[in-house]
Write an enzyme that holds these catalytic residues in place. Sequence first.
Site, PDB file in Angstrom:
ATOM      1  N   ASP A  12       0.844  -1.206   0.000  1.00 54.96           N
ATOM      2  CA  ASP A  12       0.000   0.000   0.000  1.00 54.96           C
ATOM      3  C   ASP A  12       0.880   1.257   0.000  1.00 54.96           C
ATOM      4  O   ASP A  12       0.807   2.061   0.934  1.00 54.96           O
ATOM      5  CB  ASP A  12      -0.950  -0.001   1.224  1.00 54.96           C
ATOM      6  CG  ASP A  12      -0.216   0.024   2.567  1.00 54.96           C
ATOM      7  OD1 ASP A  12       0.979  -0.362   2.621  1.00 54.96           O
ATOM      8  OD2 ASP A  12      -0.837   0.450   3.567  1.00 54.96           O
ATOM      9  N   ASP A  17       6.827   1.050   1.886  1.00 51.13           N
ATOM     10  CA  ASP A  17       6.500   0.058   0.856  1.00 51.13           C
ATOM     11  C   ASP A  17       7.296   0.373  -0.415  1.00 51.13           C
ATOM     12  O   ASP A  17       7.756  -0.547  -1.109  1.00 51.13           O
ATOM     13  CB  ASP A  17       5.017   0.129   0.468  1.00 51.13           C
ATOM     14  CG  ASP A  17       4.080  -0.070   1.625  1.00 51.13           C
ATOM     15  OD1 ASP A  17       3.533  -1.162   1.793  1.00 51.13           O
ATOM     16  OD2 ASP A  17       3.872   0.903   2.379  1.00 51.13           O
ATOM     17  N   ASN A  42      -2.348   2.789   3.539  1.00 49.08           N
ATOM     18  CA  ASN A  42      -1.784   4.106   3.880  1.00 49.08           C
ATOM     19  C   ASN A  42      -2.566   5.236   3.216  1.00 49.08           C
ATOM     20  O   ASN A  42      -2.762   6.300   3.801  1.00 49.08           O
ATOM     21  CB  ASN A  42      -0.324   4.179   3.435  1.00 49.08           C
ATOM     22  CG  ASN A  42       0.590   3.340   4.311  1.00 49.08           C
ATOM     23  OD1 ASN A  42       0.398   3.290   5.517  1.00 49.08           O
ATOM     24  ND2 ASN A  42       1.574   2.702   3.714  1.00 49.08           N
ATOM     25  N   THR A 128       2.944  -6.197   2.846  1.00 49.49           N
ATOM     26  CA  THR A 128       3.469  -5.078   3.643  1.00 49.49           C
ATOM     27  C   THR A 128       2.358  -4.051   3.868  1.00 49.49           C
ATOM     28  O   THR A 128       2.607  -2.844   3.870  1.00 49.49           O
ATOM     29  CB  THR A 128       4.674  -4.416   2.931  1.00 49.49           C
ATOM     30  OG1 THR A 128       4.226  -3.894   1.676  1.00 49.49           O
ATOM     31  CG2 THR A 128       5.819  -5.392   2.708  1.00 49.49           C
ATOM     32  N   PHE A 170      -0.515  -0.565  12.621  1.00 51.56           N
ATOM     33  CA  PHE A 170      -1.396  -0.091  11.542  1.00 51.56           C
ATOM     34  C   PHE A 170      -1.939  -1.208  10.649  1.00 51.56           C
ATOM     35  O   PHE A 170      -3.148  -1.295  10.418  1.00 51.56           O
ATOM     36  CB  PHE A 170      -0.640   0.949  10.691  1.00 51.56           C
ATOM     37  CG  PHE A 170      -1.444   1.493   9.544  1.00 51.56           C
ATOM     38  CD1 PHE A 170      -2.354   2.521   9.731  1.00 51.56           C
ATOM     39  CD2 PHE A 170      -1.297   0.968   8.261  1.00 51.56           C
ATOM     40  CE1 PHE A 170      -3.100   3.019   8.670  1.00 51.56           C
ATOM     41  CE2 PHE A 170      -2.034   1.458   7.204  1.00 51.56           C
ATOM     42  CZ  PHE A 170      -2.932   2.491   7.402  1.00 51.56           C
ATOM     43  N   ASN A 171      -1.063  -2.039  10.077  1.00 50.85           N
ATOM     44  CA  ASN A 171      -1.525  -3.016   9.071  1.00 50.85           C
ATOM     45  C   ASN A 171      -2.549  -3.982   9.657  1.00 50.85           C
ATOM     46  O   ASN A 171      -3.476  -4.413   8.966  1.00 50.85           O
ATOM     47  CB  ASN A 171      -0.340  -3.811   8.503  1.00 50.85           C
ATOM     48  CG  ASN A 171       0.529  -2.956   7.594  1.00 50.85           C
ATOM     49  OD1 ASN A 171       0.102  -1.913   7.103  1.00 50.85           O
ATOM     50  ND2 ASN A 171       1.756  -3.399   7.379  1.00 50.85           N
ATOM     51  N   HIS A 244       9.940   0.162   8.039  1.00 45.66           N
ATOM     52  CA  HIS A 244       9.231  -1.097   8.332  1.00 45.66           C
ATOM     53  C   HIS A 244       9.290  -2.125   7.190  1.00 45.66           C
ATOM     54  O   HIS A 244       9.792  -3.229   7.342  1.00 45.66           O
ATOM     55  CB  HIS A 244       7.744  -0.821   8.592  1.00 45.66           C
ATOM     56  CG  HIS A 244       7.449   0.260   9.574  1.00 45.66           C
ATOM     57  ND1 HIS A 244       7.519   0.069  10.931  1.00 45.66           N
ATOM     58  CD2 HIS A 244       7.055   1.560   9.403  1.00 45.66           C
ATOM     59  CE1 HIS A 244       7.169   1.189  11.563  1.00 45.66           C
ATOM     60  NE2 HIS A 244       6.893   2.101  10.648  1.00 45.66           N
ATOM     61  N   ASP A 245       8.667  -1.744   6.069  1.00 46.55           N
ATOM     62  CA  ASP A 245       8.337  -2.757   5.054  1.00 46.55           C
ATOM     63  C   ASP A 245       9.548  -3.403   4.375  1.00 46.55           C
ATOM     64  O   ASP A 245       9.501  -4.605   4.058  1.00 46.55           O
ATOM     65  CB  ASP A 245       7.401  -2.147   3.997  1.00 46.55           C
ATOM     66  CG  ASP A 245       6.046  -1.787   4.585  1.00 46.55           C
ATOM     67  OD1 ASP A 245       5.694  -2.345   5.649  1.00 46.55           O
ATOM     68  OD2 ASP A 245       5.343  -0.956   3.998  1.00 46.55           O
TER      69      ASP A 245
HETATM   70  C1  BDR Z   1       3.062  -0.173   8.556  1.00 46.51           C
HETATM   71  O1  BDR Z   1       1.991   0.729   8.357  1.00 46.51           O
HETATM   72  C2  BDR Z   1       2.225   1.549   7.243  1.00 46.51           C
HETATM   73  O2  BDR Z   1       2.042   2.875   7.606  1.00 46.51           O
HETATM   74  C3  BDR Z   1       3.614   1.257   6.766  1.00 46.51           C
HETATM   75  O3  BDR Z   1       3.661   1.285   5.342  1.00 46.51           O
HETATM   76  C4  BDR Z   1       3.912  -0.118   7.302  1.00 46.51           C
HETATM   77  O4  BDR Z   1       3.475  -1.123   6.408  1.00 46.51           O
HETATM   78  C5  BDR Z   1       3.796   0.201   9.827  1.00 46.51           C
HETATM   79  O5  BDR Z   1       2.925   0.164  10.910  1.00 46.51           O
HETATM   80 CA    CA Z   2       2.915  -0.623   4.111  1.00 45.63          CA
END
Ligand code: BDR
Ligand code: CA
Length: 315
Positions: A12, A17, A42, A128, A170-171, A244-245
Amino acid sequence: MPKKRPIILDCDPGQDDAVAILLALAAPEELDVLGITAVAGNVPLEKTQRNARILCELAGKPEVKVFAGCAEPLERPLFTAEYVHGQEGIDGADIFEPVMPLQGQHAVDFIVETLMAAKDDSITLVPTAPLTNIASAFLKEPRIAPKIHEIVLMGGAFREGGNVTPSAEFNIYVDPQAAKVVFGCGRPIVAMGLDVTHQVLGTPPRVKAIGDLGTKVARNVQGMLEFFNRHDVEKYGVEGGPLHDPCTIAYLLQPSLFQGKRVNVEVETESELTIGETVVDFWGVTEREPNVNWIHTADADGFYDLLTKRLSELG
Ligand code: BDR
Ligand code: CA
């Protein structure tokens, strides 16, 4: 397993990402990117699918197939994160309307069709983003499960706490029902949660080292990370934002950068207070079967060395 690992990247974009896409496309010897599937997260789907195509063009790989998937989570309204990623999702990069086409097939159908045509234990899924596309594929065609070699995902939080609520990342928060389906799928899962991604910080020297590569790719990555950093530096009082991703792709390329533990992880889908929490049985206090390799430690310098080197080979 074939020498090149076949993967489907479900994302996303999102600056992090975006870097994951670039890192995957910079590794043609090791990874065969069968397709990139976009999902709402996102930012809304219209932007995530466009951003995925922008990244492919930036990487000089317009032949990569990009598919649009689910525009809404399975059961909840979409919650987006422009407050982190900006209005376009990849703010800080050059934003343009890509020339390469979006594939006509729905991402979920692409995932199902690709897996059903594959040998058992052959394809790696790399989500991701919220897990809506992947869960929808399982719900549509449960026979895809044995075709999956491994799911290497970014999502969840345990020791680090959540980034959207005190306990939810978040994810998982965006689509907990989908996450429950995926974590319960019975195939091997490697999870990169905030516990590990918060160790992989884009500090100014690391971002500068990427920018100093001097290519268009490098300039765009530097721009995105500088934009992305502003939010997390202020929120956490750290030196840089967590990348993160790309931990997922780095794991595929160099697993020795990471350490994990096989544990049971369940997803909370009911409680108003803790919905989207990944309940990680790190100490084995339940009888629940381990279903996840929960990654808890990363070699951050090694990660940025890998990333910088691979980006230098793109564009
Ligand atoms: C995740 O949430 C999104 O904002 C980032 O792309 C990542 O996948 C981190 O919490
Ligand atoms: Ca992401």
